[in-house]
Design a protein around this motif. Structure first.
Motif: not given
Lengths: 202, 202
Positions: B142-153
């Motif tokens: 996976f790729v994301t620069d913000d794990v917490e925000k992506t988890a919420q999404a």
């Protein structure tokens, strides 16, 4: 009077009566009174109270469908169009819920009175999402082997921002960030598996 | 009797009383009666009825958190883990809603009684989603620069399949297809922007 009474005039008056009295109290007699006609004249156009309410609801939803379709920019990218379309729908619902809570509640009741109405409404809107996705597939911006199913998935994945059951979350100060994060994730999902532009068939 | 009365025994009895009488009728006196003690003995452990109800709710949610954490397979891919985790949560909620509608409704009331409780519950579960995504980022799945925000999404994008406001949709015969389509779209979104494995920094 009776010969100038149009279905459209009745619908306009009914919307006004619903707005004033709410869905529980509004009657056909109120509508007739507002128009200065007998309730028989109203029944000549709409056989039952239920038929009249359904016609008002469809008229109101059709106006929303036309407005939403106008958000799609034929010159824009599919991602821009999808984002703008979802944002417009969210803003519209959020403002309606905040600024006209009684009217919002009234139409929520009206929409839920018949199973056919939510299907009609959601079907129309998901159809617009499908149109945006199909345009994106045509330009190779998006990839999917099933546009309709993917459009429904986009609709479901964004339901926090349009389903009235979530209306009480729309005042959250971080709701726009949450919207942006979900829409980004969804658009990234639509782009994934994009066939490299130079790929051949063999 | 009083010296053997533990907080745990009170919580077990309270859950049983809530199950039997529902959240509106269950009282501390009922709990005391079920345990054969005075209500004073119960108040010695929980200062108020609200504190007792909150403790029961947390205990019940903690059991769910432990069960959900056990779904994550340290050997599995992040996509497999996310899919299995979301499916387990959906199945659990759907079955609870279908098979024990009164208990489901009871806990829905309990969870909504304090703002702290839904935050605690959702915070825990979104934390588990973040753990799965972080593992996926570590393996470059996976790729994301913000794990917490992506988890919420991811949590928000799948709310049709866990938010109790959507419980009446869970009996829809096509709901599993809808779940699969949303989860596919979300996982594709998490994969997008994957840095090609041979990419250098310069």
């Amino acid at each position: 009077m009776a010969e100038v009474l149009t279905a459209e005039a009745i619908l306009v008056a009914t919307e006004e009566v619903l707005r004033r009295y709410g869905p529980a109290k509004a009657t056909v007699v109120d509508v007739a009174k507002a128009l200065g006609v007998s309730h028989g004249s109203v029944y000549r156009h709409f056989a039952t109270k239920a038929a009249l309410r359904e016609a008002v609801t469809r008229r109101w939803l059709d106006a929303i469908h036309v407005e939403m379709a106008s958000v799609i920019n034929p010159e824009g990218s599919a991602a821009e169009n999808l984002k703008a379309w979802l944002q417009h729908l969210f803003d519209k619902k959020r403002l309606s819920h905040t600024d006209e809570p009684e009217l919002f509640a009234t139409f929520r009741v009206l929409v839920s009175e018949s199973c056919a109405i939510p299907e009609y409404h959601v079907g129309h809107l998901v159809g617009q999402v499908a149109r945006i996705i199909r345009a994106g597939v045509d330009t190779q911006e998006f990839v999917t082997d099933d546009v309709e199913k993917t459009a429904q998935a986009v609709w479901d994945a964004t339901d926090r921002f349009h389903h009235p059951a979530h209306a009480n979350e729309w005042g959250d100060p971080h709701i726009q960030d949450a919207f942006d994060a979900v829409v980004s994730l969804v658009i990234a999902g639509l782009r994934y598996n994009r066939v490299p532009s130079a790929a051949g068939d063999a």
